[in-house]
Design an enzyme around this catalytic site. Sequence first.
Site, PDB file in Angstrom:
ATOM      1  N   HIS A 190      -9.615   1.632  -1.171  1.00 51.15           N
ATOM      2  CA  HIS A 190      -8.471   1.833  -1.076  1.00 51.15           C
ATOM      3  C   HIS A 190      -7.667   1.621  -2.482  1.00 51.15           C
ATOM      4  CE1 HIS A 190      -4.060   1.188   0.288  1.00 51.15           C
ATOM      5  NE2 HIS A 190      -4.984  -0.076   1.629  1.00 51.15           N
ATOM      6  N   CYS A 202       0.933  -1.226  -0.168  1.00 51.20           N
ATOM      7  CA  CYS A 202      -0.028   0.126  -0.101  1.00 51.20           C
ATOM      8  C   CYS A 202       0.607   1.520   0.025  1.00 51.20           C
ATOM      9  CB  CYS A 202      -1.020   0.146   1.171  1.00 51.20           C
ATOM     10  SG  CYS A 202      -1.859  -1.433   1.164  1.00 51.20           S
ATOM     11  N   HIS A 262      -3.526   8.003   5.836  1.00 54.89           N
ATOM     12  CA  HIS A 262      -3.417   6.484   4.887  1.00 54.89           C
ATOM     13  C   HIS A 262      -5.077   5.692   5.458  1.00 54.89           C
ATOM     14  CE1 HIS A 262      -2.274   3.045   3.491  1.00 54.89           C
ATOM     15  NE2 HIS A 262      -2.388   2.434   4.668  1.00 54.89           N
ATOM     16  N   LYS A 310      -9.821   7.917   1.062  1.00 57.31           N
ATOM     17  CA  LYS A 310      -9.997   6.436   0.896  1.00 57.31           C
ATOM     18  C   LYS A 310     -11.770   6.586   0.991  1.00 57.31           C
ATOM     19  CE  LYS A 310      -6.062   3.886   1.942  1.00 57.31           C
ATOM     20  NZ  LYS A 310      -4.929   5.381   1.858  1.00 57.31           N
ATOM     21  N   PHE A 356       1.446  -3.089   4.900  1.00 56.03           N
ATOM     22  CA  PHE A 356       1.390  -4.512   5.178  1.00 56.03           C
ATOM     23  C   PHE A 356       3.357  -4.699   5.227  1.00 56.03           C
ATOM     24  CE2 PHE A 356      -3.035  -6.580   4.732  1.00 56.03           C
ATOM     25  CZ  PHE A 356      -3.153  -6.491   5.654  1.00 56.03           C
ATOM     26  N   GLU A 395      -2.172   5.371  13.053  1.00 52.57           N
ATOM     27  CA  GLU A 395      -1.772   6.447  13.135  1.00 52.57           C
ATOM     28  C   GLU A 395      -2.353   7.608  13.545  1.00 52.57           C
ATOM     29  OE1 GLU A 395      -3.022   8.453   7.663  1.00 52.57           O
ATOM     30  OE2 GLU A 395      -3.733   6.952   8.448  1.00 52.57           O
TER      31      GLU A 395
END
Length: 403
Positions: free
Chosen positions: A331, A162, A294, A326, A390, A305
């Site tokens: 995403h 990502c 994010h 998003k 990830f 976050e």
Amino acid sequence: MKRVVITGAGTINSLGQDVPSTFEAMREGRCGISDLEFRDVERLSIRIGGQVKGYDPEAAFTRQELALYDRFTQFAVIAARQAIAQSGIEFSEELSLRAGVVLGNSGGGMTTLDENYRSVYEDGKNRVHPFVVPKLMNNAAASHVSMAWDLRGPSFTVSTACASSNHAMAQAFQMVHGGLSPVMVTGGSESMLCFGGVKAWEGLRVMSKDGCRPFSANRNGMVQGEGAGIFVFEEYEHARARGAEILAEVIGYAMSSDASDIVMPSKQGAARTISGALRDARLAPEDVGYINAHGTGTAANDKTECAAVADVFGRHADKLMMSSTKSMHGHLIGGTGAVELLACIMAVRDGVIAPTINFEEADPECALDVVPNEAREAHVDVALSNAFAFGGLNAVLALRRAE
């Protein structure tokens, strides 16, 4: 070291098939997430996504091109056409030798992979098309963009889940900043919205069946999207000499690894990367007005976050605006940071802050100004774009209003 500016931007995503329509959707807080439309969708438990609807590949490409272009490559080339056209740049023989392409991508040609697995395992065919490998390889989009504009400088693909696009754009920034190339085409693309792509993500149990609600206490997971965002990063004096319009200036970045868990994010890793971007850009915390988060809509990401931002910015965190787009476009995995950079450009250039839509219930562990539900007008000099992937791979970019 050279100053780096953005002179062109292009996109195709579920909010719009170009930058103006995407900006309009962001200003209106419009949602591009809808029911998925592809073969065997009824076999999935997740049936929503930020799918690009009303897109006709045959109107954009020749039959010969489509034989070589997976959907993620098509999106990258379309967005690159827009970005290069807006920049007004002409690649002379001399410039072509130094200009390059760095794109982010995670899944490669997932649609091609899905179709050919089906052909072999379900339909029982013993042969596949000879161009399957060139279509599905992760570097296909970067290669085709380089060939379309004869860009013979450094060209490659970054694949860091990502954070792929942010890592790619950071590499492109460094190449221009360090004088390796005066112009780089950069960004990212992704298209994993096919039966196999969504089925694989279902196994992680992080997907929402009804919508993306980042930072809202009743969130229940992420929603996938697809598309591309492509930009022309150019050395400032080179852009000024040819009279180019400057959309924004890229002033710094940072990258880090959590080195801890393959899927769970780390507050310390996120905080180190945000702090590193501030140091690289020579910014004080109070210089930042907006962060494109994010913000996936999962409890693990959102709380981590917000905690990282609170730690880095201290008392200034209460004055920051931080939103997750998003919630509107989904995403885009490897392409997500590129589309989200558009929201940062809109903030510093137009003074419009894209909202976090679908916000329904405050979460005390996400007690920041997440610009809920409605866009906001505000003067912003500096914006950050966060990407936490990830594998614990983090990348943050810093943008400044063009002078």
